[in-house]
Design an enzyme around this catalytic site. Structure first.
Site, PDB file in Angstrom:
ATOM      1  N   HIS A 138       4.733 -15.196  -8.924  1.00  0.00           N
ATOM      2  CA  HIS A 138       4.889 -13.484  -8.088  1.00  0.00           C
ATOM      3  C   HIS A 138       5.580 -12.494  -9.609  1.00  0.00           C
ATOM      4  CE1 HIS A 138       2.539 -15.543  -5.104  1.00  0.00           C
ATOM      5  NE2 HIS A 138       2.010 -14.463  -4.652  1.00  0.00           N
ATOM      6  N   GLY A 189      -1.114 -14.609 -12.233  1.00  0.00           N
ATOM      7  CA  GLY A 189      -1.288 -15.489 -11.051  1.00  0.00           C
ATOM      8  C   GLY A 189      -2.022 -14.833 -10.044  1.00  0.00           C
ATOM      9  N   HIS A 190      -1.286 -14.028  -9.763  1.00  0.00           N
ATOM     10  CA  HIS A 190      -1.740 -13.129  -8.216  1.00  0.00           C
ATOM     11  C   HIS A 190      -2.220 -11.512  -8.874  1.00  0.00           C
ATOM     12  CE1 HIS A 190      -2.342 -10.654  -4.627  1.00  0.00           C
ATOM     13  NE2 HIS A 190      -1.569 -11.709  -3.682  1.00  0.00           N
ATOM     14  N   HIS A 267      -8.806 -15.643  -4.013  1.00  0.00           N
ATOM     15  CA  HIS A 267      -8.606 -15.357  -3.118  1.00  0.00           C
ATOM     16  C   HIS A 267      -8.459 -14.143  -2.571  1.00  0.00           C
ATOM     17  CE1 HIS A 267      -4.736 -13.328  -2.032  1.00  0.00           C
ATOM     18  NE2 HIS A 267      -4.477 -14.574  -1.005  1.00  0.00           N
ATOM     19  N   GLU A 319      -6.966 -18.180   1.586  1.00  0.00           N
ATOM     20  CA  GLU A 319      -7.331 -16.894   1.998  1.00  0.00           C
ATOM     21  C   GLU A 319      -8.731 -16.045   1.487  1.00  0.00           C
ATOM     22  OE1 GLU A 319      -3.083 -15.961   3.292  1.00  0.00           O
ATOM     23  OE2 GLU A 319      -2.890 -16.499   0.756  1.00  0.00           O
ATOM     24  N   GLU A 335      -7.621 -11.385   5.940  1.00  0.00           N
ATOM     25  CA  GLU A 335      -6.570 -11.042   6.034  1.00  0.00           C
ATOM     26  C   GLU A 335      -6.358  -9.335   6.015  1.00  0.00           C
ATOM     27  OE1 GLU A 335      -4.398 -12.474   2.217  1.00  0.00           O
ATOM     28  OE2 GLU A 335      -2.523 -10.831   2.598  1.00  0.00           O
ATOM     29  N   CYS A 337      -4.614  -7.716   4.593  1.00  0.00           N
ATOM     30  CA  CYS A 337      -3.934  -6.889   2.913  1.00  0.00           C
ATOM     31  C   CYS A 337      -5.734  -6.982   2.695  1.00  0.00           C
ATOM     32  CB  CYS A 337      -3.286  -8.372   2.168  1.00  0.00           C
ATOM     33  SG  CYS A 337      -1.273  -7.811   2.412  1.00  0.00           S
ATOM     34  N   CYS A 415       3.190  -9.773   3.966  1.00  0.00           N
ATOM     35  CA  CYS A 415       2.659  -8.672   3.126  1.00  0.00           C
ATOM     36  C   CYS A 415       1.945  -7.878   3.716  1.00  0.00           C
ATOM     37  CB  CYS A 415       2.345  -9.391   2.122  1.00  0.00           C
ATOM     38  SG  CYS A 415       0.243 -10.632   2.982  1.00  0.00           S
ATOM     39  N   CYS A 416       0.948  -8.554   4.840  1.00  0.00           N
ATOM     40  CA  CYS A 416       0.818  -7.428   5.718  1.00  0.00           C
ATOM     41  C   CYS A 416       1.447  -6.534   6.695  1.00  0.00           C
ATOM     42  CB  CYS A 416      -0.378  -8.009   6.437  1.00  0.00           C
ATOM     43  SG  CYS A 416      -1.462  -9.653   6.013  1.00  0.00           S
TER      44      CYS A 416
END
Ligand code: FUB
Ligand code: ZN
Length: 648
Positions: A138, A189-190, A267, A319, A335, A337, A415-416
């Protein structure tokens, strides 16, 4: 109608809507201060969530000793808080947070390493392992959130410090990653940095950042697969997230190059953040092929993989998206997000295509999944947004462990909450847009807006009664001849427009009613049909076969135990049953909808688990409330999709 739509300046928009102002005013009053205390850790250290985002920055800055605490992506919580604060400074509601934000920026700058690198996890815990675990680490995701915050803060205040910190880090990243010999051929990766690099490019005009964003998109999914190689070099297993063992490349949309993707895989947040960047690149480069890919992916998501609430990513495990039409209600992940990300992707597409179908989805997202993500009090949050709730089933260590019956104070991976906050703080970006000589009204949220345009000025004062009568009144004043494009929502029914008291048939353009208005004052009025309506899902959504959902305007309605007692699974409806809108004293004066339903009563009273079928029904009045406020009054059952009895 001209070139790409531009985002309006937040300081020129004042929201005074009966629903939205109740939330937007809480951003400065409650949400920013509340989330700031969460970032600073809990007073009660015995809480499970006794992590402190700010302490990590203090340790990385050498101001405190200690170990890194919390999840590897925790830095992004501070960056999203800063972005929210920037929007509130811009819209004039949060100027008092300027000094806290400046102190936070000083701390971030102090945590930056001499070469420009910044990430508290790697700086504190694995200083020699930078960029070695792109699958899980991340670093690029956090960098992206910093860049987004930096651009927002610079635009709001004119202060450069966080922008300069970001530029130094972005330059380091652009040196590290790229197509040249000696550069790393990896990608995050994200996804997140891609869209943020484009924001940085638009803010600084440095095309290196756009090139780097494009590199990350074009490199993803190439053979040999970078992420798989990385995992193999690590011995084939995950290092930070055990659930990443046996890694599925679809999870991070790295199974094939993004340009070739036609189905939304993996995801959900990663997917929609990536699609947002792809749309930006398509627009910046005039890349028609990439734009077509974006259209295809958007259609796949919204026509086959999205809940009626706008929620996406149905699987509680990882997710993620599963397969077309697989939309389970009780175990839905959805989610918050992911809903925010889909709104961001849709807005980018809307701005390129100038077609209202994107805003139909944005409106669905905002009025349902996104708003449900935050309590009416502003300080409690849903991460997961199911469409059906039986609280007893939300059991730890089961397949329902992700589902919570009540909004939470915070999350180990938080995160949300700041994602909803930044969305509310920048809501104006969704209401209006403009280009060349046209002002666009995309959402019917009561507000005023001023903008310079076409060598003159436009002032709009919109009063919307969208959620009650559907009446919309727009006062428009222009100092030069201008065009006004008013979105006609998908639910609007047959519409009439009155301009200055005269009924007109406006020209329609991709779902917008377009008015050519000359200098001076004009009054545009219309009324959308927002009477309650029953909706069915596509027959292939097996979960919803034989069920209906109730909507009014953009709002999905649900039945709650608070109004209708328990055992909502035994409630059946007839769609010819008359609905009545009632003033039920709900938050923000939202209307409830009452109708007569049938309760199935099993006549086998001996408590046997199974018995001969013998039952009766009894009629009862039920009251449905907007999904966005479910769980705000009392913990209990909730259902969106209601079982259907054949029509009389
Ligand atoms: O990995 C960062 C964020 O945490 C993701 O976007 C969310 O889905 C959650 O897993
Ligand atoms: Zn989230």
């Amino acid at each position: 109608m001209g070139s790409r739509l531009q985002l309006p300046d937040l300081k020129e928009i004042k929201i005074n809507d009966s629903l939205w102002y109740e939330y937007t005013k809480k951003v400065a009053d409650i949400i920013i201060p509340y989330q700031w205390t969460r970032l600073n850790g809990w007073e009660n250290e015995s809480k499970d969530e006794s992590v402190c985002c700010i302490r990590n920055f203090r340790i990385a800055a050498g101001k405190e000793q200690g170990e890194h605490n919390g999840i590897v992506c925790i830095d992004s919580d501070l960056y999203k808080w800063l972005e929210t604060t920037a929007y509130c400074i811009a819209n004039g509601s949060g100027t008092e947070f300027g000094s806290i934000a400046d102190e936070a920026i000083d701390l971030i700058a102090e945590a930056q390493q001499p070469d420009g690198y910044i990430n508290t996890y790697y700086t504190i815990a694995e200083p020699d392992a930078r960029w070695s675990n792109l699958v899980e680490g991340h670093e690029l995701y956090c960098a992206g959130h910093m860049f987004e915050a930096a651009v927002a803060y610079f635009e709001a205040t004119g202060k450069r410090k966080i922008l300069d910190v970001s530029v130094r880090f972005a330059d380091l990243i652009c040196d590290e990653f790229g197509p040249e010999e000696g550069q790393r051929k990896g990608y995050p990766g994200h996804q997140e940095i891609e869209l943020a690099l484009i924001k940085l490019y638009r803010c600084t005009n440095n095309s290196r950042y756009l090139d780097c964003a494009r590199f990350f998109i074009d490199e993803r999914g190439k053979e040999p697969n970078y992420l798989l190689n990385e995992i193999e070099q690590r011995g084939g297993h995950a290092a930070l997230f055990p659930e990443f063992n046996d890694y599925d490349l679809k999870y991070s949309q790295a199974h094939i190059p993004p340009r070739e993707q036609k189905i939304a895989e993996g995801h959900a947040v990663r997917a929609v953040y990536m699609y947002s960047a792809m749309a930006d690149i398509a627009q910046e480069r005039g890349d028609k092929e990439l734009l077509q890919t974006c259209r295809t992916l958007w259609k796949n998501v919204t026509e086959k993989r999205m809940y009626i609430t706008g929620g996406i990513g149905s699987s509680g495990h990882l997710e993620r998206f599963t397969t077309d039409y697989d939309l389970p209600n009780a175990s839905a992940y959805n989610e918050t997000c992911a809903a925010v990300g889909l709104a961001q992707f849709s807005r980018r597409m809307a701005n390129i295509e100038k077609s209202t179908n994107y805003y139909d989805i944005i409106e669905r997202l905002l009025y349902n999944n996104i708003l449900a993500g935050i309590s009416f009090t502003g300080d409690r949050y849903f991460y997961v947004n199911p469409l059906e709730m039986w609280p007893d089933t939300c059991i730890k260590a089961t397949s329902m462990k992700h589902v919570k019956p009540v909004r939470q104070e915070w999350f180990p991976c938080a995160c949300c909450p700041p994602n909803v906050a930044r969305t509310l703080a920048s809501l104006g970006h969704y209401i209006y847009a403009f280009n060349d000589d046209t002002v666009y009204i995309n959402l019917f949220i009561s507000s005023s807006y001023n903008t310079a345009l076409n060598g003159g000025n436009a002032q709009i004062n919109m009063k919307s009664d969208l959620l009650h009568s559907g009446e919309i009144s727009i006062l428009f004043n222009a100092s030069v001849d201008l065009r006004l494009a008013v979105r006609v929502p998908d639910f609007a029914g047959e519409i009439n427009f009155m301009v200055d008291g005269v009924e007109v048939m406006p020209r329609m353009d991709k779902g917008y009613a377009v008015f050519d208005l000359n200098t001076g004052d004009h009054h545009i009025e219309t009324r959308f049909d927002v009477s309650p309506r029953w909706v069915v899902a596509n027959q292939k959504v097996r979960e919803d076969v034989g069920k209906v959902a109730l909507m009014k305007g953009p709002c999905v309605y649900c039945l709650e135990e608070a109004d209708n007692g328990s055992d909502l699974a035994s409630v059946f409806v007839r769609i010819n049953s008359e609905t009545q809108v009632s003033d039920a004293q709900l938050p923000a004066g939202l209307p409830a909808i009452e109708y007569t339903a049938e309760r199935l009563i099993n006549q086998n009273q001996d408590g046997a688990l199974y018995a001969p079928a013998y039952f009766t029904t009894s009629s009862e009045k039920v009251s449905a409330v907007p999904y966005c406020i479910w769980g705000n009054r009392k913990t209990g059952e909730m259902i969106v999709w209601q079982k259907l009895l054949p029509q009389d």
